[in-house]
Design a protein around this motif. Sequence first.
Motif, PDB file in Angstrom:
ATOM      1  N   THR A  37      99.255  15.996  45.144  1.00  0.00           N
ATOM      2  CA  THR A  37      99.392  16.281  43.708  1.00  0.00           C
ATOM      3  C   THR A  37      98.023  16.322  43.030  1.00  0.00           C
ATOM      4  O   THR A  37      97.757  17.202  42.203  1.00  0.00           O
ATOM      5  N   ALA A  38      97.155  15.396  43.407  1.00  0.00           N
ATOM      6  CA  ALA A  38      95.805  15.381  42.823  1.00  0.00           C
ATOM      7  C   ALA A  38      95.059  16.657  43.206  1.00  0.00           C
ATOM      8  O   ALA A  38      94.331  17.228  42.393  1.00  0.00           O
ATOM      9  N   MET A  39      95.255  17.137  44.438  1.00  0.00           N
ATOM     10  CA  MET A  39      94.578  18.366  44.866  1.00  0.00           C
ATOM     11  C   MET A  39      95.129  19.590  44.131  1.00  0.00           C
ATOM     12  O   MET A  39      94.394  20.550  43.890  1.00  0.00           O
ATOM     13  N   GLU A  40      96.397  19.545  43.740  1.00  0.00           N
ATOM     14  CA  GLU A  40      96.948  20.643  42.935  1.00  0.00           C
ATOM     15  C   GLU A  40      96.250  20.682  41.568  1.00  0.00           C
ATOM     16  O   GLU A  40      95.958  21.765  41.049  1.00  0.00           O
ATOM     17  N   CYS A  41      95.984  19.499  41.006  1.00  0.00           N
ATOM     18  CA  CYS A  41      95.226  19.442  39.744  1.00  0.00           C
ATOM     19  C   CYS A  41      93.834  20.016  39.956  1.00  0.00           C
ATOM     20  O   CYS A  41      93.321  20.761  39.113  1.00  0.00           O
ATOM     21  N   PHE A  42      93.223  19.651  41.101  1.00  0.00           N
ATOM     22  CA  PHE A  42      91.891  20.168  41.414  1.00  0.00           C
ATOM     23  C   PHE A  42      91.897  21.700  41.376  1.00  0.00           C
ATOM     24  O   PHE A  42      91.020  22.326  40.774  1.00  0.00           O
ATOM     25  N   ASP A  54      96.255  23.229  27.010  1.00  0.00           N
ATOM     26  CA  ASP A  54      96.180  21.876  27.593  1.00  0.00           C
ATOM     27  C   ASP A  54      95.540  21.901  28.981  1.00  0.00           C
ATOM     28  O   ASP A  54      96.166  21.518  29.960  1.00  0.00           O
ATOM     29  N   PRO A  55      94.292  22.366  29.073  1.00  0.00           N
ATOM     30  CA  PRO A  55      93.690  22.433  30.412  1.00  0.00           C
ATOM     31  C   PRO A  55      93.388  21.036  30.945  1.00  0.00           C
ATOM     32  O   PRO A  55      93.269  20.081  30.176  1.00  0.00           O
ATOM     33  N   TYR A  56      93.289  20.929  32.249  1.00  0.00           N
ATOM     34  CA  TYR A  56      92.801  19.678  32.841  1.00  0.00           C
ATOM     35  C   TYR A  56      91.293  19.594  32.632  1.00  0.00           C
ATOM     36  O   TYR A  56      90.579  20.568  32.829  1.00  0.00           O
ATOM     37  N   HIS A  57      90.836  18.434  32.235  1.00  0.00           N
ATOM     38  CA  HIS A  57      89.402  18.172  32.107  1.00  0.00           C
ATOM     39  C   HIS A  57      88.995  17.306  33.295  1.00  0.00           C
ATOM     40  O   HIS A  57      89.709  16.350  33.624  1.00  0.00           O
ATOM     41  N   PHE A  58      87.887  17.657  33.910  1.00  0.00           N
ATOM     42  CA  PHE A  58      87.414  16.902  35.079  1.00  0.00           C
ATOM     43  C   PHE A  58      86.001  16.411  34.866  1.00  0.00           C
ATOM     44  O   PHE A  58      85.197  17.068  34.213  1.00  0.00           O
ATOM     45  N   CYS A  72      90.342  13.045  36.112  1.00  0.00           N
ATOM     46  CA  CYS A  72      91.025  14.203  35.541  1.00  0.00           C
ATOM     47  C   CYS A  72      91.843  13.706  34.355  1.00  0.00           C
ATOM     48  O   CYS A  72      92.581  12.712  34.472  1.00  0.00           O
ATOM     49  N   TYR A  73      91.714  14.379  33.218  1.00  0.00           N
ATOM     50  CA  TYR A  73      92.399  13.935  32.002  1.00  0.00           C
ATOM     51  C   TYR A  73      92.711  15.138  31.138  1.00  0.00           C
ATOM     52  O   TYR A  73      92.190  16.237  31.366  1.00  0.00           O
ATOM     53  N   GLY A  74      93.573  14.946  30.167  1.00  0.00           N
ATOM     54  CA  GLY A  74      93.918  16.067  29.298  1.00  0.00           C
ATOM     55  C   GLY A  74      94.758  15.606  28.127  1.00  0.00           C
ATOM     56  O   GLY A  74      95.212  14.454  28.080  1.00  0.00           O
ATOM     57  N   THR A  75      94.973  16.524  27.198  1.00  0.00           N
ATOM     58  CA  THR A  75      95.774  16.174  26.022  1.00  0.00           C
ATOM     59  C   THR A  75      97.236  16.014  26.435  1.00  0.00           C
ATOM     60  O   THR A  75      97.696  16.640  27.393  1.00  0.00           O
ATOM     61  N   THR A  76      97.939  15.177  25.710  1.00  0.00           N
ATOM     62  CA  THR A  76      99.374  15.021  25.942  1.00  0.00           C
ATOM     63  C   THR A  76     100.089  16.031  25.046  1.00  0.00           C
ATOM     64  O   THR A  76      99.929  15.981  23.821  1.00  0.00           O
ATOM     65  N   LYS A 106      82.562   7.842  29.853  1.00  0.00           N
ATOM     66  CA  LYS A 106      82.310   9.254  29.521  1.00  0.00           C
ATOM     67  C   LYS A 106      83.618   9.944  29.084  1.00  0.00           C
ATOM     68  O   LYS A 106      83.605  10.756  28.153  1.00  0.00           O
ATOM     69  N   VAL A 107      84.712   9.607  29.740  1.00  0.00           N
ATOM     70  CA  VAL A 107      86.015  10.166  29.331  1.00  0.00           C
ATOM     71  C   VAL A 107      86.275   9.792  27.870  1.00  0.00           C
ATOM     72  O   VAL A 107      86.637  10.643  27.046  1.00  0.00           O
TER      73      VAL A 107
END
Length: 175
Positions: A37-42, A54-58, A72-76, A106-107
């Motif tokens: 699942t984490a690699m799918e986010c990647f 709502d893109p993923y931020h890395f 990896c983070y992003g807006t809800t 930093k996040v």
Amino acid sequence: LPKSGPKLRPLEPKDREPIHALLHANKPVFSEEEVRTAMECFEQGIVPVPNDPDPYHFLVAEESGRVVGFTCYGTTPLTQGTWDLYWIAVHPERHGARVGRVLMEKVEADVASRGGRLIVVETSGRDEYTKTRLFYEKLKYERIAVIKDFYKQGDDKVLYAKYLAPTEPPPAPHA
Ligand SMILES: CC(C)(COP(=O)(O)OP(=O)(O)OC[C@H]1O[C@@H](n2cnc3c(N)ncnc32)[C@H](O)[C@@H]1OP(=O)(O)O)[C@@H](O)C(=O)NCCC(=O)NCCS
């Protein structure tokens, strides 16, 4: 050891293998399914959908050219100023060396600069995640809820949250 701490930079396609390796190295904290699942986010992180609201931020943490952590983070969706931390992982060889802290700081700065005011983190209540929970607590994330048996029988979801200090002065009275 680098005195200045890890270098933080955006995600690059060449990070695929080192990120996969560091997720793998964190088993059994991460299951095979979580690594997938984490690699799918990647993959979405390196090829963002055009105009995605709502893109993923890395953020990637590097020491002497070696990838030692990422987040990896992003807006809800459907919230105003609430962000989710989706993933954070540090290579086990570098656990406890403040890479995670530097990434989270930093996040928080990035979220605040984008108008975010609340960061929510979900983790597991399993024993393997004891260190993870202590990490969030040390960084002043407040344990706000536990959903018993959420992931499976005996595996609770533990929710942490941190309200960020406003970056701009409050509006003047009678404004
Ligand atoms: C959780 C994780 C990201 C923390 O990153 P880290 O770089 O090891 O943590 P840091 O060294 O930045 O620790 C920051 C603080 O957390 C606390 N902390 C970290 N690991 C701890 C541990 N094993 N026991 C107790 N406290 C701990 C420390 O008090 C530390 O405080 P300090 O900065 O004043 O020294 C990392 O251990 C990891 O990748 N774990 C496996 C994957 C994971 O659980 N990800 C989160 C999924 S929800």
